[in-house]
Design an enzyme around this catalytic site. Structure first.
Site, mmCIF file in Angstrom:
data_model
loop_
_atom_site.group_PDB
_atom_site.id
_atom_site.type_symbol
_atom_site.label_atom_id
_atom_site.label_comp_id
_atom_site.label_asym_id
_atom_site.label_seq_id
_atom_site.Cartn_x
_atom_site.Cartn_y
_atom_site.Cartn_z
ATOM 1 N N HIS A 53 0.619 0.103 6.909
ATOM 2 C CA HIS A 53 2.042 0.213 7.273
ATOM 3 C C HIS A 53 2.787 -0.486 6.011
ATOM 4 C CE1 HIS A 53 5.943 0.078 9.706
ATOM 5 N NE2 HIS A 53 6.008 -0.950 8.772
ATOM 6 N N GLU A 54 2.271 -1.755 6.020
ATOM 7 C CA GLU A 54 3.027 -2.636 5.007
ATOM 8 C C GLU A 54 2.793 -2.165 3.459
ATOM 9 O OE1 GLU A 54 4.943 -4.757 5.982
ATOM 10 O OE2 GLU A 54 4.465 -4.726 8.121
ATOM 11 N N HIS B 228 5.635 -0.123 2.415
ATOM 12 C CA HIS B 228 6.809 -0.805 1.871
ATOM 13 C C HIS B 228 6.513 -1.364 0.608
ATOM 14 C CE1 HIS B 228 8.660 -0.451 5.813
ATOM 15 N NE2 HIS B 228 7.795 -1.086 6.446
#
Length: 439
Positions: A24-25, A28
């Site tokens: 997920h990170e 970003h």
């Protein structure tokens, strides 16, 4: 050995959760770097750092509390109107929090990095950066589902008979466990009365032929039949024509989401063997869509499940199998899956991957909620800023400037408090009254 495999299962599933967070990170991080935003930190977990390494301008690490992760981008909040932070902290209950947040946002901005702040990027770039994290969870979930359904397969009935029912009983009489013997007056099951035997393979019903893996179609054909029905079975390499008297019975409704829903349909009294069969890409896509819809519905129902969850955690009440679970709960189920004995490997792998995929679907949907500090809490201000700027441009007015996302911070603090309370309650319930997948 059961305890050993339980611990191994918990560890494997917990590692899968950490990978999901890091993935997920990464969404970003990659998009932020792509748009020239400086990223000083990439962390999995919160709290005290237990391991880290610096590569270039970014520190990568793992923290002690594995409840999420974060990518620290400089300049997440714009300065106060007028472009200055101000020397004095305002004393209002919320204004002071906003001032502190703006100062913290600007604390890591060096003079050379002024042009690399998050808030200076156009709204569509900020939307992409914040959406990329949840989108990575969606990608991972889809990949896991495809591996599960098209690679491992789904447990599906085939046309081989594994056992015969002795008598005709409605499904409502066996939902809590079949009786040891047929009750007095119960009619003999049609297949047994017609001479069908275990290990027979049904080749056709009323002339409709079935291949070895057409168990579902066979079940539907039997349910649609009534009265004297010609069938052909294969026994010891020979084809035997038989006639069975298919009778109506109360059976489970396969077209309903309610496990207690019933329907009257044709009954033969055979139990078909099962095997793992891969799904097609279309069937897999349909199941993914159903999974996303079911997860979204479950998220909307969380508030109404809180009283029952509180009772399960603190009052000794029975835990609802569909009750929300936390990191402890889902990891414990991972251990329960691996601790099963005498089950095919496809079942363990399929359950593991399905659960991890479901967690990633939940992360995708939850992070899109328009509440800071979730990703949606930055996406919505960026959308609103874009609308304001385009509207001002269309009517010939000056650029209204960036939307002050700091004004949403009071909601963020309320959300964090509520989330921590909910997390503690779920954790207590997972420890003292866990959801059990296998009884």
């Amino acid at each position: 050995m059961t305890i050993f495999w339980t611990v191994v299962g918990i560890a494997i599933f917990f590692f899968g959760l950490l990978v999901s967070i890091a993935w997920h990170e990464l969404g970003h991080f990659a998009t932020a770097r792509w748009f020239g935003i400086k990223v000083p930190e990439f962390m999995v977990g919160f709290g005290r750092t237990i391991w880290s390494v610096r590569r270039g301008e970014t520190e990568y690490g793992i923290k002690a509390i594995p409840l999420g992760g974060y990518v620290r981008m400089i300049g997440m909040l714009p300065p106060a109107k007028g472009g200055q932070l101000g020397r004095d902290r305002r004393t209002g209950p919320f204004q002071g929090l906003m001032d502190d947040a703006r100062r913290e946002s600007q604390a890591m901005v060096m003079p050379a990095d002024v042009g690399r702040q998050f808030w200076t990027r156009s709204p569509w770039k900020r939307i992409i950066v914040m959406f990329a994290g949840p989108f990575m969870n969606l990608i991972l979930a889809i990949a896991l589902f495809f591996v599960t359904f098209m690679g491992v397969g789904v447990l599906t009935p085939n046309t081989q008979i594994s056992a015969l029912e002795e008598c005709v009983l409605p499904v409502t009489a066996v939902q809590n466990g079949a009786p040891d013997r047929c009750p007095a007056g119960a009619p003999q099951a049609p297949a047994l009365a017609a001479g069908v035997q275990p290990d027979d393979r049904i080749l056709s019903v009323r002339g409709q032929e079935f291949g070895p893996d057409d168990g579902v179609a066979l079940q539907e054909a039997i349910r649609a039949s009534s009265g004297p029905t010609p069938i052909v079975v294969e026994r010891d390499g020979r084809q035997l024509p038989l006639e069975v008297d298919v009778i109506p019975n109360t059976l489970q409704d396969r077209n309903s989401d309610d496990p207690n829903a019933t329907v009257t349909a044709g009954y033969l009294g055979v139990l078909l063997d099962t095997s793992y069969q891969p799904l097609t890409a279309v069937e897999t896509t349909e199941r993914i869509g159903d999974g996303v819809a079911a997860t979204a519905e479950a998220i909307t129902r969380i508030p109404e499940r809180v009283p029952a969850l509180f009772g399960a955690a603190f009052l000794g009440e029975e835990r609802d199998p569909e009750s929300p679970m936390g990191v402890v709960g889902v990891s414990r189920i991972g251990g329960e899956i691996l601790a099963q004995e005498d089950v095919p490997w496809q079942q363990d792998v399929g359950l593991f991957l399905n659960m991890l995929a479901a967690v990633n679907i939940s992360l995708f949907l939850l992070n899109l909620l328009p509440i800071p500090p979730l990703d949606g809490g930055q996406i919505v201000p960026a959308i609103w800023e874009s609308i304001k700027r385009n509207t001002a441009r269309a009517i010939g007015r000056p650029d209204p400037g960036p939307v002050d996302a700091a004004k949403l911070l009071p909601f963020a603090y309320v959300f964090v408090i509520v989330f921590l309370g909910f997390f503690l309650m779920v954790t207590v319930a997972d420890v003292v009254n866990p959801v059990r997948m296998f009884g």
